[in-house]
Design a protein around this motif. Structure first.
Motif, PDB file in Angstrom:
ATOM      1  N   LYS A 103       5.708  -2.291  -1.092  1.00  0.00           N
ATOM      2  CA  LYS A 103       5.412  -0.868  -0.923  1.00  0.00           C
ATOM      3  C   LYS A 103       4.573  -0.627   0.309  1.00  0.00           C
ATOM      4  N   MET A 104       4.930   0.385   1.077  1.00  0.00           N
ATOM      5  CA  MET A 104       4.073   0.797   2.184  1.00  0.00           C
ATOM      6  C   MET A 104       2.841   1.481   1.584  1.00  0.00           C
ATOM      7  N   PRO A 105       1.642   1.078   2.016  1.00  0.00           N
ATOM      8  CA  PRO A 105       0.463   1.814   1.533  1.00  0.00           C
ATOM      9  C   PRO A 105       0.667   3.300   1.819  1.00  0.00           C
ATOM     10  N   SER A 106       0.228   4.159   0.924  1.00  0.00           N
ATOM     11  CA  SER A 106       0.594   5.577   1.001  1.00  0.00           C
ATOM     12  C   SER A 106       0.121   6.235   2.290  1.00  0.00           C
ATOM     13  N   SER A 107      -0.933   5.688   2.892  1.00  0.00           N
ATOM     14  CA  SER A 107      -1.470   6.305   4.100  1.00  0.00           C
ATOM     15  C   SER A 107      -0.813   5.790   5.375  1.00  0.00           C
ATOM     16  N   ARG A 108       0.142   4.884   5.274  1.00  0.00           N
ATOM     17  CA  ARG A 108       0.660   4.219   6.468  1.00  0.00           C
ATOM     18  C   ARG A 108       2.124   4.495   6.738  1.00  0.00           C
ATOM     19  N   ARG A 109       2.509   4.244   7.991  1.00  0.00           N
ATOM     20  CA  ARG A 109       3.906   4.421   8.376  1.00  0.00           C
ATOM     21  C   ARG A 109       4.583   3.122   8.798  1.00  0.00           C
ATOM     22  N   PHE A 110       3.794   2.155   9.199  1.00  0.00           N
ATOM     23  CA  PHE A 110       4.349   0.810   9.445  1.00  0.00           C
ATOM     24  C   PHE A 110       3.200  -0.168   9.304  1.00  0.00           C
ATOM     25  N   MET A 111       3.528  -1.416   9.089  1.00  0.00           N
ATOM     26  CA  MET A 111       2.522  -2.464   9.084  1.00  0.00           C
ATOM     27  C   MET A 111       2.831  -3.381  10.269  1.00  0.00           C
ATOM     28  N   LEU A 112       1.802  -4.078  10.738  1.00  0.00           N
ATOM     29  CA  LEU A 112       1.968  -5.008  11.847  1.00  0.00           C
ATOM     30  C   LEU A 112       1.836  -6.420  11.260  1.00  0.00           C
ATOM     31  N   ALA A 113       2.934  -7.155  11.235  1.00  0.00           N
ATOM     32  CA  ALA A 113       2.897  -8.495  10.649  1.00  0.00           C
ATOM     33  C   ALA A 113       2.104  -9.424  11.563  1.00  0.00           C
ATOM     34  N   CYS A 114       1.026  -9.955  11.054  1.00  0.00           N
ATOM     35  CA  CYS A 114       0.204 -10.879  11.840  1.00  0.00           C
ATOM     36  C   CYS A 114      -0.252 -12.025  10.971  1.00  0.00           C
ATOM     37  N   GLY A 115      -0.446 -13.160  11.592  1.00  0.00           N
ATOM     38  CA  GLY A 115      -0.976 -14.328  10.893  1.00  0.00           C
ATOM     39  C   GLY A 115       0.100 -15.237  10.339  1.00  0.00           C
ATOM     40  N   GLN A 116       1.359 -14.788  10.348  1.00  0.00           N
ATOM     41  CA  GLN A 116       2.385 -15.608   9.706  1.00  0.00           C
ATOM     42  C   GLN A 116       2.722 -16.863  10.515  1.00  0.00           C
TER      43      GLN A 116
ATOM     44  N   GLU B 121       4.348 -12.898  15.843  1.00  0.00           N
ATOM     45  CA  GLU B 121       3.074 -12.237  15.544  1.00  0.00           C
ATOM     46  C   GLU B 121       3.065 -10.857  16.212  1.00  0.00           C
ATOM     47  N   GLY B 122       2.690  -9.840  15.424  1.00  0.00           N
ATOM     48  CA  GLY B 122       2.606  -8.495  15.974  1.00  0.00           C
ATOM     49  C   GLY B 122       3.888  -7.688  15.845  1.00  0.00           C
ATOM     50  N   THR B 123       4.762  -8.098  14.937  1.00  0.00           N
ATOM     51  CA  THR B 123       6.014  -7.355  14.726  1.00  0.00           C
ATOM     52  C   THR B 123       5.784  -6.231  13.710  1.00  0.00           C
ATOM     53  N   PRO B 124       6.168  -4.986  14.031  1.00  0.00           N
ATOM     54  CA  PRO B 124       6.101  -3.928  13.015  1.00  0.00           C
ATOM     55  C   PRO B 124       7.053  -4.262  11.857  1.00  0.00           C
ATOM     56  N   VAL B 125       6.572  -4.086  10.637  1.00  0.00           N
ATOM     57  CA  VAL B 125       7.409  -4.402   9.460  1.00  0.00           C
ATOM     58  C   VAL B 125       7.317  -3.298   8.421  1.00  0.00           C
ATOM     59  N   PHE B 126       8.323  -3.322   7.552  1.00  0.00           N
ATOM     60  CA  PHE B 126       8.514  -2.287   6.539  1.00  0.00           C
ATOM     61  C   PHE B 126       8.769  -2.965   5.188  1.00  0.00           C
ATOM     62  N   PRO B 127       8.656  -2.198   4.091  1.00  0.00           N
ATOM     63  CA  PRO B 127       8.805  -2.804   2.769  1.00  0.00           C
ATOM     64  C   PRO B 127      10.092  -3.613   2.611  1.00  0.00           C
ATOM     65  N   ASN B 128       9.975  -4.704   1.894  1.00  0.00           N
ATOM     66  CA  ASN B 128      11.072  -5.614   1.531  1.00  0.00           C
ATOM     67  C   ASN B 128      11.594  -6.472   2.690  1.00  0.00           C
TER      68      ASN B 128
ATOM     69  N   PRO C 196       0.225  10.479   6.744  1.00  0.00           N
ATOM     70  CA  PRO C 196       1.226   9.807   5.913  1.00  0.00           C
ATOM     71  C   PRO C 196       2.601  10.410   6.152  1.00  0.00           C
ATOM     72  N   PRO C 197       3.654   9.630   6.015  1.00  0.00           N
ATOM     73  CA  PRO C 197       5.014  10.127   6.282  1.00  0.00           C
ATOM     74  C   PRO C 197       5.402  11.185   5.258  1.00  0.00           C
ATOM     75  N   THR C 198       6.194  12.139   5.695  1.00  0.00           N
ATOM     76  CA  THR C 198       6.664  13.167   4.763  1.00  0.00           C
ATOM     77  C   THR C 198       8.049  12.808   4.254  1.00  0.00           C
ATOM     78  N   SER C 199       8.749  11.957   4.957  1.00  0.00           N
ATOM     79  CA  SER C 199      10.052  11.530   4.445  1.00  0.00           C
ATOM     80  C   SER C 199      10.182  10.035   4.680  1.00  0.00           C
ATOM     81  N   SER C 200      11.033   9.407   3.886  1.00  0.00           N
ATOM     82  CA  SER C 200      11.158   7.961   4.012  1.00  0.00           C
ATOM     83  C   SER C 200      12.277   7.596   4.976  1.00  0.00           C
ATOM     84  N   THR C 201      12.877   8.610   5.609  1.00  0.00           N
ATOM     85  CA  THR C 201      14.047   8.331   6.431  1.00  0.00           C
ATOM     86  C   THR C 201      13.711   8.237   7.918  1.00  0.00           C
TER      87      THR C 201
END
Lengths: 449, 449
Positions: free
Chosen positions: B46-59, B107-114, B428-433
């Motif tokens: 799940k995307m945290p409700s306040s966010r629009r993308f996550m930055l994958a780091c540390g992997q 490192e530093g790739t924007p990522v989304f749920p799943n 926060p995003p208003t639509s998931s599309t």
């Protein structure tokens, strides 16, 4: 990076675990020959809105570590490379030792806004340098212990197990977090290194992957129960009630197997626990316990128990491990005295208490705590116990006080029932008077001057 | 404790930085001779409700560390002491090596749920053991980088400096946090060890204690400016505007002194910045910059800049350092294939994607990213770039990919402008599309089967 560097920070690097301005201020003090003694006080200003008390933890650990900081040749070489520091100053740093005193609350002491958790009396260059390390260390353990104790209270005597390693903020948080959890009264941890290092029993069940890697749930249950007599089986991989039925069937087919508990890790935990309990009892397995995990915190646990969910133990991870409702407190480490003169920053709307202090806790009937007095260090009160003890004196650890740090868990256990009942509730306080914290008259006069 | 033990975790202890069940499952796999290859996938649901993308780091860091785990004699002795493990199993652990493959996003790739951040293909006992360490390491950096990049975006090109050491969750969070901050585009850090180790410029000003330890503010300013030409002076200890007037007077009396900036650390930062700017400009100090700190986050920074506050740089501590609005993400590390057969836990309401996967990012006009496809590992698409790379192959690090991990900062800088503009907004995003993430047809069929 071709290979990642060392994962962690060695004792020899602690001197560099500081904010740059500590070092530039240190050089300034050194250049200005400002060698007078200073007192810095560590406290927080505001109770997080969701809380009624905080549990001060980590301050004795932090003080002990800070008192052994040294600048190694390698650290000095790093500083030299920055081009900001004179070589005579670096020579002086090579001899830097903490020679002062550190007064601390015992580990596991309940605390309230503006109360000193720790005070450092030392030449200013010594007291200043250790600020960042002390704050970082106390922040972590106080945040985690204060959250964990609420979860322990919510569980009303049922064991709470730490499952948080994977979700906590890095390695130090996960490992030293176990130290805070031990003080807060957790029964166990899944974190092997944390548990071994901080003496909390290890606990673990099985993961869904183990079930999925087998051809059937029953086959996985059978193999694991054979390997580990008295184990806990995870029953929710496919269908929870069907999982329980398979456990029951397995125990009927192989009565020599011993299963001590089942674990629920998804779904409506209260409803599932009741249904699982019924199935187990019906099959004569009253003795098999139910462990629940999955997104738990103090409120969810309290609700489950209020609804009568027959859950015997709780595994708690994320929400405890990051203290989700209040992941930080506004700890401050402020200069309150220099060269014998009390000093404070005068900020609108902020309380800053000058001078060296002592914290007194008053006892009423039957040893119940009825309120605190923040006073000057040299005050005495007949009916109140002074709580700050000189853990470090002249740079040396007091071994009696240090040994007492290990009794944090027993201290918390004995202290909680002595707090007003209202403080042990989970809901945010409705009034600020349920536990009065006042300033002594002497301190009031000084603060007003 | 008489003396606190080692503050940190050595490389040689990483094998014990795991959940107990990993070790008991390992022994079970060993006893059952379950040596087939497994694939585990790391993702969040799940995307945290306040966010629009996550930055994958540390992997990539985590994968590199996991691939060098060994059980030292000391670690094996600890395990032996638990009484849960057979000596033949411990002998086998002594030889345990990671021999598998680890595919990771850069490192530093924007990522989304799943979306998979990392996939491990290895004999099941190898892939299982490294779960807890990988999750802990990726959790920290992804949480911090994802928060920090929002603050960098809010600052619209003005430098953001990390002031968080004192409020972050322990030593590892503070030090490795700087690695995440570097990727996210911070300009500097006050954390000396963190900055040195992870190559982010050090930055620091002065504390209120330095001012208070002097007989007057002017005296403190004079001393510090003499020691450090081009320094930043903290002007809010008593009265901010009065502090600025003292800086101006000092520079008039000693024109050879050079002050490059003033810092505001309390009060209404926007109003004070405007008033300070006016005073400085009036006195001919247009060149002196204004640095602001004190409880900042992305929303406060955005508001200050919208209101036209003349602030040139931001120091950000607590709210970035604990990712206050979302201190954890629900990272999962799930078995998706064993012995060549895709497997998943079927949970109501949760997506679990079976089999080895690849993540593809589609590009539209001018290199803009228009959406992602989660596909099976062996699929190919003409118009989309595969993002998972084999960082570890047969237990060996691919040095080309590892070297690229250092370019995380440049990658983030180049990637952000290619994301849809909506994703870079703070609300926060208003639509998931706004950024479509779809499953390939092949993966859809497999997931439905």
């Amino acid at each position: 990076m071709s290979e990642p560097g060392p994962v962690q920070v060695a004792d020899s690097e602690l001197a560099l675990l500081t904010d740059l301005y500590q070092l530039t201020m240190l050089q300034a003090y050194w250049k200005e020959a400002m060698t007078e003694r200073a007192t810095f006080s560590l406290f927080f200003r505001k109770m997080p809105s969701s809380r009624r008390f905080m549990l001060a933890c980590g301050q004795q650990y932090a003080a002990a570590l800070a008192s052994r900081i040294r600048f190694t040749p390698a650290a000095l070489e790093c500083l030299d490379g920055m081009g900001r520091f004179d070589s005579a100053f670096l020579d002086w740093l090579a001899e830097w030792r903490f020679t002062g005193d550190i007064w601390t609350l015992a580990e596991g002491t309940p605390v309230f806004p503006n109360e000193p958790l720790l005070e450092v009396d030392a030449p200013i260059a010594e007291a200043q340098l250790i600020e960042s390390l002390i704050m970082n260390l106390v922040q972590l353990e106080t945040v985690l212990a204060s959250k964990a104790v609420r979860i322990v209270l919510a569980a009303r005597g049922r064991p709470v197990i730490d499952f948080g390693l994977r979700r906590m903020h890095g390695i130090d948080a996960a490992v030293r977090g176990v130290r805070a959890y031990r003080a807060a009264g957790l029964a166990g941890t899944s974190n092997v290194l944390g548990g071994l290092r901080h003496d909390l029993p290890l606990s673990g069940t099985m993961a869904h992957s183990y079930i999925l890697a087998h051809d059937s749930e029953t086959e996985a249950f059978r193999a694991f129960a054979r390997h580990y007599p008295g184990t806990t089986l995870l029953v929710d991989t496919h269908d929870t009630l069907d999982g329980v039925r398979q456990v029951i069937a397995l125990l009927r087919d192989e009565p020599e197997l011993r299963v001590d508990a089942i674990r629920l890790d998804s779904g409506d935990l209260g409803e599932l626990a009741r249904d699982c309990r019924a199935l187990l009892d019906e099959a004569g397995h009253e003795r098999i316990k139910i462990v629940a995990s999955s997104g738990l915190d103090e409120f969810k646990i309290a609700r489950l128990l209020e609804e009568g969910a027959p859950i015997d133990a709780f595994g708690v991870g994320t929400r405890m491990g990051v203290s989700a409702d209040s992941p930080a407190i506004d700890l401050s480490y402020k200069l309150v005295e220099y060269a014998g003169i009390p000093r404070v920053k005068h900020s609108t709307g902020k309380v800053n208490l000058p001078g060296r202090k002592q914290l007194f806790r008053r006892q009423g009937d039957a040893g119940h705590y009825i309120g605190d007095v923040i006073a000057r260090r040299d005050e005495m009160f007949d009916d109140a116990e002074p709580l700050l003890v000189p853990l470090v004196r002249g740079g040396k650890l007091n071994t009696t006080h240090m040994a007492a740090a290990d009794q944090a868990r027993e201290r918390v256990e004995q202290t909680l029932p002595r707090l007003p009942e209202g403080l042990r509730r989970l809901e945010p306080p409705t009034s600020s008077t349920e536990y009065p914290v006042v300033l002594s008259e002497t301190l009031q006069r000084l603060a007003a001057s």
